[in-house]
Design a protein around this motif. Structure first.
Motif, mmCIF file in Angstrom:
data_model
loop_
_atom_site.group_PDB
_atom_site.id
_atom_site.type_symbol
_atom_site.label_atom_id
_atom_site.label_comp_id
_atom_site.label_asym_id
_atom_site.label_seq_id
_atom_site.Cartn_x
_atom_site.Cartn_y
_atom_site.Cartn_z
ATOM 1 N N ARG A 20 33.994 57.349 28.717
ATOM 2 C CA ARG A 20 34.730 56.697 29.791
ATOM 3 C C ARG A 20 36.181 57.154 29.775
ATOM 4 O O ARG A 20 36.745 57.502 30.800
ATOM 5 C CB ARG A 20 34.640 55.186 29.616
ATOM 6 C CG ARG A 20 35.487 54.447 30.612
ATOM 7 C CD ARG A 20 35.494 52.986 30.278
ATOM 8 N NE ARG A 20 36.433 52.301 31.146
ATOM 9 C CZ ARG A 20 36.726 51.035 31.018
ATOM 10 N NH1 ARG A 20 36.160 50.330 30.095
ATOM 11 N NH2 ARG A 20 37.581 50.473 31.818
ATOM 12 N N LYS B 238 39.256 51.485 22.020
ATOM 13 C CA LYS B 238 38.186 52.133 22.780
ATOM 14 C C LYS B 238 38.681 53.366 23.524
ATOM 15 O O LYS B 238 37.972 54.358 23.645
ATOM 16 C CB LYS B 238 37.657 51.108 23.791
ATOM 17 C CG LYS B 238 36.347 51.429 24.426
ATOM 18 C CD LYS B 238 35.836 50.174 25.112
ATOM 19 C CE LYS B 238 35.297 50.481 26.472
ATOM 20 N NZ LYS B 238 34.843 49.292 27.181
ATOM 21 N N GLU B 239 39.928 53.304 24.016
ATOM 22 C CA GLU B 239 40.448 54.418 24.818
ATOM 23 C C GLU B 239 41.683 55.025 24.141
ATOM 24 O O GLU B 239 41.560 56.046 23.485
ATOM 25 C CB GLU B 239 40.727 53.944 26.247
ATOM 26 C CG GLU B 239 39.431 53.465 26.926
ATOM 27 C CD GLU B 239 39.646 52.946 28.331
ATOM 28 O OE1 GLU B 239 40.410 53.564 29.074
ATOM 29 O OE2 GLU B 239 39.047 51.915 28.673
ATOM 30 N N GLU C 18 30.655 50.428 34.679
ATOM 31 C CA GLU C 18 31.443 50.309 33.460
ATOM 32 C C GLU C 18 31.071 49.056 32.654
ATOM 33 O O GLU C 18 31.240 49.014 31.448
ATOM 34 C CB GLU C 18 32.946 50.279 33.782
ATOM 35 C CG GLU C 18 33.491 51.551 34.390
ATOM 36 C CD GLU C 18 33.449 52.730 33.426
ATOM 37 O OE1 GLU C 18 33.241 52.512 32.223
ATOM 38 O OE2 GLU C 18 33.606 53.875 33.896
ATOM 39 N N LEU C 19 30.566 48.038 33.372
ATOM 40 C CA LEU C 19 30.185 46.795 32.683
ATOM 41 C C LEU C 19 29.108 47.063 31.634
ATOM 42 O O LEU C 19 29.118 46.492 30.549
ATOM 43 C CB LEU C 19 29.664 45.765 33.695
ATOM 44 C CG LEU C 19 30.712 45.162 34.634
ATOM 45 C CD1 LEU C 19 30.042 44.220 35.621
ATOM 46 C CD2 LEU C 19 31.785 44.433 33.839
ATOM 47 N N ARG D 131 36.286 38.669 23.602
ATOM 48 C CA ARG D 131 37.073 38.120 24.714
ATOM 49 C C ARG D 131 36.759 36.636 24.915
ATOM 50 O O ARG D 131 37.660 35.829 25.158
ATOM 51 C CB ARG D 131 36.796 38.909 25.987
ATOM 52 C CG ARG D 131 37.440 40.287 25.965
ATOM 53 C CD ARG D 131 37.330 40.958 27.307
ATOM 54 N NE ARG D 131 38.180 42.133 27.374
ATOM 55 C CZ ARG D 131 37.737 43.380 27.355
ATOM 56 N NH1 ARG D 131 36.441 43.626 27.245
ATOM 57 N NH2 ARG D 131 38.578 44.394 27.429
ATOM 58 N N ALA E 115 34.168 50.428 39.587
ATOM 59 C CA ALA E 115 32.974 51.044 38.987
ATOM 60 C C ALA E 115 32.165 49.999 38.224
ATOM 61 O O ALA E 115 32.373 49.798 37.022
ATOM 62 C CB ALA E 115 33.389 52.178 38.060
ATOM 63 N N VAL F 32 41.365 47.882 24.137
ATOM 64 C CA VAL F 32 41.581 49.106 24.935
ATOM 65 C C VAL F 32 42.158 50.212 24.047
ATOM 66 O O VAL F 32 41.747 51.378 24.141
ATOM 67 C CB VAL F 32 42.514 48.819 26.139
ATOM 68 C CG1 VAL F 32 42.997 50.105 26.779
ATOM 69 C CG2 VAL F 32 41.788 47.978 27.167
ATOM 70 N N SER G 278 42.751 42.103 24.688
ATOM 71 C CA SER G 278 42.390 43.212 25.563
ATOM 72 C C SER G 278 43.147 44.487 25.168
ATOM 73 O O SER G 278 42.572 45.577 25.141
ATOM 74 C CB SER G 278 42.695 42.812 27.007
ATOM 75 O OG SER G 278 42.247 43.792 27.877
ATOM 76 N N THR H 242 30.317 48.385 28.205
ATOM 77 C CA THR H 242 31.071 47.518 27.290
ATOM 78 C C THR H 242 30.115 46.892 26.285
ATOM 79 O O THR H 242 29.079 46.346 26.650
ATOM 80 C CB THR H 242 31.796 46.409 28.082
ATOM 81 O OG1 THR H 242 32.635 47.037 29.050
ATOM 82 C CG2 THR H 242 32.649 45.558 27.176
ATOM 83 N N TRP I 56 32.586 41.641 24.563
ATOM 84 C CA TRP I 56 32.523 40.428 25.396
ATOM 85 C C TRP I 56 32.697 39.187 24.532
ATOM 86 O O TRP I 56 33.386 38.235 24.911
ATOM 87 C CB TRP I 56 31.191 40.337 26.151
ATOM 88 C CG TRP I 56 30.985 41.413 27.176
ATOM 89 C CD1 TRP I 56 30.002 42.357 27.187
ATOM 90 C CD2 TRP I 56 31.775 41.660 28.356
ATOM 91 N NE1 TRP I 56 30.137 43.179 28.282
ATOM 92 C CE2 TRP I 56 31.213 42.773 29.022
ATOM 93 C CE3 TRP I 56 32.905 41.053 28.900
ATOM 94 C CZ2 TRP I 56 31.737 43.293 30.200
ATOM 95 C CZ3 TRP I 56 33.429 41.561 30.075
ATOM 96 C CH2 TRP I 56 32.845 42.663 30.714
#
Lengths: 115, 176
Positions: free
Chosen positions: B31, B104-105, B49-50, B61, B46, B101, B97, B53, B58
């Protein structure tokens, strides 16, 4: 006491669900800067206020909304300070340090508005 | 990956680039890479994208949301609803978050998210002010919260669009 515990548990469940809802929106959206808008959605507020209204009354909701205005100003400060801190210290340390800024602005603002 | 999450100072910029290229935990690098190739300013939705994850993300969060809500509830019980209201705008969800992020990114993408959250936080002020004013005017709760949520959306997305109009709506480009 029992009712207070139930209230807190219901607020936790409702807040968690609203957070998931807005997080799902944020996951689907790009660019990241636009998705970030949903990381500051009123998810906890909606959950908490609905439960408060049901169990304590609307008057308490209004009081909590007044307090939230100060918390929101502190949230803006958190974001403004957080961006350079993330660059300097990385995600975990930077965002944790910015929490100190949120707390300072929130408490100071509260004491200034309602001394 | 733990170092990515904690974000040590010395390797921060290298890590930005490194995370943009590689996927350490195999969970989200595709991603991140596909996003990098696109125009950073392109708005897109998009839903797929769900599915990318992880359930654990989840859960994290939800746990943060429930935790902050419980904290606000306890503070309201102990110190009164007005002081407890401060914690209805506690940025723990954003903090969760940002760390997710970054893991993950990249940290750069976390900074982009924090910039966007500034607009949302401006909207939060509007949400709280409208709720307080509407309830003072004896609006029904549902109408007050609906109006406040609409004001949050208009203010925060309006601020974003304004920034975009001035060329600041896209993401920070990768270093180098």
């Amino acid at each position: 006491m029992g009712l207070e515990v139930v209230k807190v548990l219901l607020k936790a469940a409702a807040g968690g669900l609203f957070v998931l809802l807005f997080a799902a929106l944020a996951e689907m959206i790009a660019p990241k800067r636009l998705a970030g808008v949903f990381s500051a959605a009123p998810s906890v507020a909606l959950g908490g206020m609905l439960v408060t209204a049901a169990l304590s009354g609307v008057s308490d909701v209004r009081q909590s909304a007044l307090g939230m205005t100060i918390g929101a100003v502190a949230f803006v400060a958190y974001c403004l300070v957080g961006v350079p801190l993330l660059k300097r210290w990385g995600a975990w340390k930077g965002s944790s340090a910015a929490l100190g800024v949120w707390l300072a602005v929130a408490v100071a603002g509260y004491l200034v508005v309602w001394p | 990956m733990t170092n990515d999450l904690r974000g040590d100072h010395d390797d921060r910029d290298d890590r930005d680039d490194h995370d943009d290229r590689d996927d350490h935990d195999g969970s989200g690098g595709d991603r991140g890479r596909s996003d990098e190739r696109r125009d950073d300013d392109e708005v897109r939705l998009a839903p797929r994208e769900l599915g990318r994850t992880r359930p654990r993300d989840w859960l994290i969060r939800f746990a943060f949301g429930a935790g902050v809500s419980a904290l606000a509830g306890v503070v309201a019980t102990v110190a009164g609803p007005r002081f407890g209201g401060l914690f209805l705008a506690f940025p723990a969800i954003l903090m969760a978050s940002l760390t997710l992020v970054a893991k993950k990114e990249s940290v750069r993408q976390a900074r982009n998210e924090a910039r966007g959250a500034t607009f949302g936080a401006v909207g939060l002020f509007g949400f709280a002010a409208v709720t307080a004013a509407a309830l003072a005017g004896r609006w029904p709760l549902w109408a007050a919260l609906a109006a406040a949520t609409a004001v949050w959306a208009v203010l925060s997305l309006g601020c974003y669009l304004l920034a975009r109009a001035f060329g600041a709506g896209g993401d920070e480009p990768p270093a180098g």
